[in-house]
Enzyme design. Structure first.
Site, PDB file in Angstrom:
ATOM      1  N   ASP A  35     -10.751  45.206  72.838  1.00  0.00           N
ATOM      2  CA  ASP A  35     -10.111  43.916  72.175  1.00  0.00           C
ATOM      3  C   ASP A  35     -10.187  42.731  72.780  1.00  0.00           C
ATOM      4  OD1 ASP A  35      -8.857  45.049  69.929  1.00  0.00           O
ATOM      5  OD2 ASP A  35      -6.965  45.600  70.729  1.00  0.00           O
ATOM      6  N   LYS A  56     -10.826  40.234  67.109  1.00  0.00           N
ATOM      7  CA  LYS A  56     -10.979  39.337  66.026  1.00  0.00           C
ATOM      8  C   LYS A  56     -12.161  38.318  66.097  1.00  0.00           C
ATOM      9  CE  LYS A  56      -6.301  38.767  64.385  1.00  0.00           C
ATOM     10  NZ  LYS A  56      -5.575  39.620  65.602  1.00  0.00           N
ATOM     11  N   MET A 168       3.570  36.764  71.199  1.00  0.00           N
ATOM     12  CA  MET A 168       2.767  35.900  70.445  1.00  0.00           C
ATOM     13  C   MET A 168       3.759  34.699  69.685  1.00  0.00           C
ATOM     14  SD  MET A 168       0.870  38.970  67.855  1.00  0.00           S
ATOM     15  CE  MET A 168       2.103  40.296  68.547  1.00  0.00           C
TER      16      MET A 168
END
Ligand code: SAH
Length: 245
Positions: A35, A56, A168
């Site tokens: 990741d 991502k 987050m």
């Protein structure tokens, strides 16, 4: 031999916070799928493995989760030793259990290896004890980010008396502030904003619930960061300072 995937926590960033079990899994790996938040320095433990970035920014923007699932399945069925390496702990806001369930449904054995989650490492590195006798009787890990925009019970969190560690949360500071204030938390409740916890570029900003949004703007706080909200966030224990100095 049964096809198997290791779901491994890489810890918060500092490569020395990797567990011995994680090192062992990395050593045996043929394929390591990583990741974005994994510090590439930990890959020194798997010098011959094929490294596949699947975060991502790793080139699978469209249906990332399904794509990652299929890749793990394919390589495991080929008999490869697959390590799925995630930042922090695989099961703290890391979709570790989703991936484990899916793999098991497809007949793949899964072994999970804990990692030190960013919230714990960040607090420790800033000298903040997340629980403290007579001050904080517990700690609650929450995320401010949900896929379906459902809301947390912020009033319960505001009044629960535990330290809150928010993941987050950088883009949601105004909402978090508002929800906790409306929920009954004091405006002068101490807050620590900790960016890049455990990495050489770690930064911390001490603030209060009422001031945290403006302070974060002035500080130019960026992700990845965690927020520690609670009485303990005013602590700065000497031990941590001595270790990091
Ligand atoms: N599984 C991870 C969390 C993944 S969610 C863990 O256990 O740590 C991603 C969020 O984790 C980021 O938005 C940030 O809030 C937090 N995070 C991850 N690494 C961090 C770091 N080094 N410093 C501060 N926050 C971090």
């Amino acid at each position: 031999m049964n096809a198997k995937v290791w779901l491994v926590g890489a810890g918060p960033g500092d490569p020395e916070l990797l567990t011995l079990k994680a090192v062992k899994a990395l050593n045996q790996a043929d394929i390591v799928m990583i990741d974005d938040l994994v510090n590439p320095a930990v890959l020194e433990h798997c010098p011959t493995a094929r490294i596949m970035p699947v975060g991502k920014r790793g080139g699978c923007r469209s249906t990332p989760q399904a794509f990652i699932h299929r890749l793990m399945l394919r390589y495991a069925r080929q008999g490869k030793c697959v390590v799925r390496l995630k930042g922090g702990d695989p099961c703290i806001f890391g979709r570790g259990s989703e991936e484990a369930d899916w793999l098991q449904q497809h007949g793949i054995e899964v072994e999970m290896v804990n990692g030190i989650t960013a919230g714990l490492a960040g607090a420790t590195n800033c000298g903040i004890p997340l629980t403290l006798r007579g001050v904080a009787r517990g700690v609650t890990l929450v995320t401010a980010h949900t896929q379906d925009d459902s809301s947390l019970n912020w009033a319960a969190l505001a009044q629960g008396g535990t330290t809150l560690v928010v993941y987050m949360g950088v883009a949601k500071l105004p909402e978090i502030r508002e929800s906790l204030l409306v929920g009954g938390m004091r405006g002068d409740m101490p807050v620590a904003l900790i960016e890049n916890a455990s990495l050489p570029q770690q930064r911390e900003c001490r603030s209060s619930l009422a001031a945290m949004h403006q302070d974060a703007l002035d500080f130019k706080l960026k992700s990845p960061a965690i927020l520690v909200i609670g009485e303990v966030a005013s602590q700065q224990q000497q031990a941590a300072i001595a270790i990091s100095a």
